[in-house]
Write a protein that holds these residues in place. Structure first.
Motif, PDB file in Angstrom:
ATOM      1  N   UNK A  29      37.882  33.450  50.780  1.00  0.00           N
ATOM      2  CA  UNK A  29      37.906  34.277  49.573  1.00  0.00           C
ATOM      3  C   UNK A  29      38.565  33.541  48.404  1.00  0.00           C
ATOM      4  N   UNK A  30      39.518  32.667  48.680  1.00  0.00           N
ATOM      5  CA  UNK A  30      40.170  31.897  47.622  1.00  0.00           C
ATOM      6  C   UNK A  30      39.140  31.017  46.914  1.00  0.00           C
ATOM      7  N   UNK A  31      38.357  30.284  47.694  1.00  0.00           N
ATOM      8  CA  UNK A  31      37.335  29.421  47.125  1.00  0.00           C
ATOM      9  C   UNK A  31      36.279  30.230  46.377  1.00  0.00           C
ATOM     10  N   UNK A  32      35.773  31.286  46.983  1.00  0.00           N
ATOM     11  CA  UNK A  32      34.709  32.087  46.370  1.00  0.00           C
ATOM     12  C   UNK A  32      35.216  32.789  45.115  1.00  0.00           C
ATOM     13  N   UNK A  33      36.410  33.341  45.137  1.00  0.00           N
ATOM     14  CA  UNK A  33      36.951  34.007  43.946  1.00  0.00           C
ATOM     15  C   UNK A  33      37.107  33.033  42.781  1.00  0.00           C
ATOM     16  N   UNK A 116      27.583  35.573  52.144  1.00  0.00           N
ATOM     17  CA  UNK A 116      28.394  36.539  52.900  1.00  0.00           C
ATOM     18  C   UNK A 116      29.355  37.293  51.989  1.00  0.00           C
ATOM     19  N   UNK A 117      29.929  36.609  51.023  1.00  0.00           N
ATOM     20  CA  UNK A 117      30.877  37.251  50.105  1.00  0.00           C
ATOM     21  C   UNK A 117      30.166  38.118  49.068  1.00  0.00           C
ATOM     22  N   UNK A 118      28.941  37.737  48.674  1.00  0.00           N
ATOM     23  CA  UNK A 118      28.227  38.455  47.610  1.00  0.00           C
ATOM     24  C   UNK A 118      27.635  39.770  48.079  1.00  0.00           C
ATOM     25  N   UNK A 119      27.252  39.863  49.342  1.00  0.00           N
ATOM     26  CA  UNK A 119      26.541  41.054  49.795  1.00  0.00           C
ATOM     27  C   UNK A 119      25.091  40.986  49.346  1.00  0.00           C
TER      28      UNK A 119
END
Length: 174
Positions: A29-33, A116-119
């Motif tokens: 989540x750190x990278x994606x955010x 996966x993070x975006x939905x």
């Protein structure tokens, strides 16, 4: 299951290395955010262009280091690159088509960190960061002077609601 990549930690500096290169371990989540924040600030098109250049350069550097460190030929290095990306948690890459003579190919990606993070969202393509990974590795494989000589496009994404994986098609520019 233990990580498939070797991780060497320098006891003095605390630096992690895999395949002789320094690594950073951080929450997804750190990278994606951070990725999404920069995209929002710059706009997707500008950020995509910046990422393509930076990640292509990084892919080339990684491939060159592997040739020196492991003595792999260019195609084995290309394949090893996507295996290592898979082993490092980016998602599972598979090389579906690789025609070195025809100078094109396609790669599938399952469980992409970005998808996966975006939905789910109709028509979404959120894994464009990987286009530079592909252009860099393929330009290395072909021995091209610059990754700008390779076209790559995320043709569909797992989060678009119609596919269970992402796909990247790539080729040398005519």
């Amino acid at each position: 299951m233990r990580p498939a990549v070797p991780i060497d930690v320098d006891e003095t500096s605390g630096i992690w290395r895999t395949d002789g290169l320094p690594m950073v371990y951080l929450p997804r989540h750190f990278l994606v955010n951070n990725h999404l924040a920069v995209e929002a600030a710059l706009g997707r098109d500008a950020y995509r262009a910046i990422l393509r250049t930076a990640t292509a350069k990084s892919a080339i550097e990684w491939c060159e280091a592997q040739v020196q460190g492991k003595g792999l030929d260019p195609e084995a290095t290309f394949r090893h690159y996507f295996q290592r990306l898979s082993q490092r948690g980016w998602g599972q890459f598979s090389i579906d088509t690789l025609d070195v003579g025809g100078r094109f190919g396609s790669i599938s990606l399952r469980n992409s960190i970005f998808a996966l993070e975006a939905g789910q969202g109709p028509g979404q393509r959120v894994c464009y960061m990987f286009e530079g990974f592909v252009t860099g590795a393929f330009s290395f494989l072909l021995g091209l002077a610059a990754p700008t000589q390779v076209e790559c496009e995320e043709t569909y994404c797992a989060c678009d609601g119609r596919h269970d994986h992402c796909r990247f098609d790539f080729a040398e520019r005519p």
